[in-house]
Design an enzyme around this catalytic site. Sequence first.
Site, mmCIF file in Angstrom:
data_model
loop_
_atom_site.group_PDB
_atom_site.id
_atom_site.type_symbol
_atom_site.label_atom_id
_atom_site.label_comp_id
_atom_site.label_asym_id
_atom_site.label_seq_id
_atom_site.Cartn_x
_atom_site.Cartn_y
_atom_site.Cartn_z
ATOM 1 C CB CYS A 178 -0.941 -0.001 1.202
ATOM 2 S SG CYS A 178 -2.013 1.443 1.207
ATOM 3 C CB CYS A 181 -0.861 2.507 3.975
ATOM 4 S SG CYS A 181 -2.253 1.800 3.134
ATOM 5 C CG ASP A 182 2.898 1.177 4.430
ATOM 6 O OD1 ASP A 182 2.351 1.575 5.472
ATOM 7 O OD2 ASP A 182 2.722 0.040 3.958
#
Length: 358
Positions: A178, A181-182
């Site tokens: 992701c 997300c990261d």
Amino acid sequence: MSRKEIENVAIVGSGPAGWSAAIYAARAALEPMVIEGALTAENQEAGTLPMGQLATTTFVENYPGFPVGELGTYLNTALDEERKCVLPPEAFGESGERIGVYGAALVELTRRQALNFGTRTIEEDVVGVDFSKRPFELRLSDDTTILAKSAIIATGASVRWLGIPSEERFKNNGVSACAVCDGASPRFANRPIVVVGGGDTALEDAEYLAKFASKAFVVHRRDELRASKALASRAKSNPKIEFLWNRVVSEILGNDESGVTGVLLANTLNPDEPPMELETSGVFVAIGRRPNVGFLKGSLELTEHGCVKRTVPFRTNTSVPGVFVAGDVADDRYRQAIVAAASGACAAMDAERFLAEF
Ligand code: NAP
């Protein structure tokens, strides 16, 4: 959230298909119950968090009705205060800034729209079903059971991993599926990263990650991209993106302290060639998705690709009368939010017709 003794329609899943089904079912006065899924570490790991895959993408440029504009004002007035913190600050833009719609914002708006019409929700997972008797039984992760006259399965699909041991070792320590997300993690800042895959997700991820990284290497197993022409030409003209063709990641290198430090890349045209070593601070896997059907445990017929089988052409019927399907859990071809949303609407209309004869 109050439950009925027997629900008219239980909707499993909270991506665009599930919420769109809920909007239609709610407006048909069916008072749908959406089983949203649980916010757990296991679901984070498996890529099955509530709000689905769309909530993990950045800007969605192809969803009709959302050209760039002052989205921040709209989001601030449409969403509840307590749900705004779920969205990344970028989704609101700077004051007066004209931006596209963020994936997570799009799903939040659809959720809000469903709630506005009387949809009820439960933040649990469905862990098992019994569709062999009526009303249907849906067993939840809190050990309770929902009884329902009809059901709509809209559980989407989740991350496909490379399946090599070193990938498992470095998950959450440099290996991710992701980018949104990261990607902003300091570990990747001004350092090279690798994205694996040749589809739209890989290129979108590379474009996003190139903002933080010194370089984004796209490792693809062929020399031809699967991605759309628009994304491909944008990625190819981005000086911070470099393509490594005919390569697969055979091993991820690193140590427990620093996490990922490099990768070994095998040549797919010449497997006997010694692998090439490349320094990288992270590996973002973007090689497609797997339909989320585990909880069905054989209760519905599946296709050869593992999707829930639609048993009537152009309808959302499954192998069990009264159980309908929508979105990516039944779609290995289009896999677009707009298609998922449309099929959710169809599933709700099919459920409504079924209930009229129940
Ligand atoms: P995808 O289109 O299925 O592409 C997966 C890519 O990973 C392919 O290039 C595939 O290679 C490669 N791959 C698969 N298994 C592999 C393995 N074991 N090792 C190495 N490479 C592997 O998946 P996606 O990119 O996630 O896209 C899914 C759907 O969402 C698509 O319909 C896409 O158009 C859509 N999407 C749209 C947008 C947008 O519109 N902005 C953004 C993201 C996704 P091959 O090409 O050789 O098969």
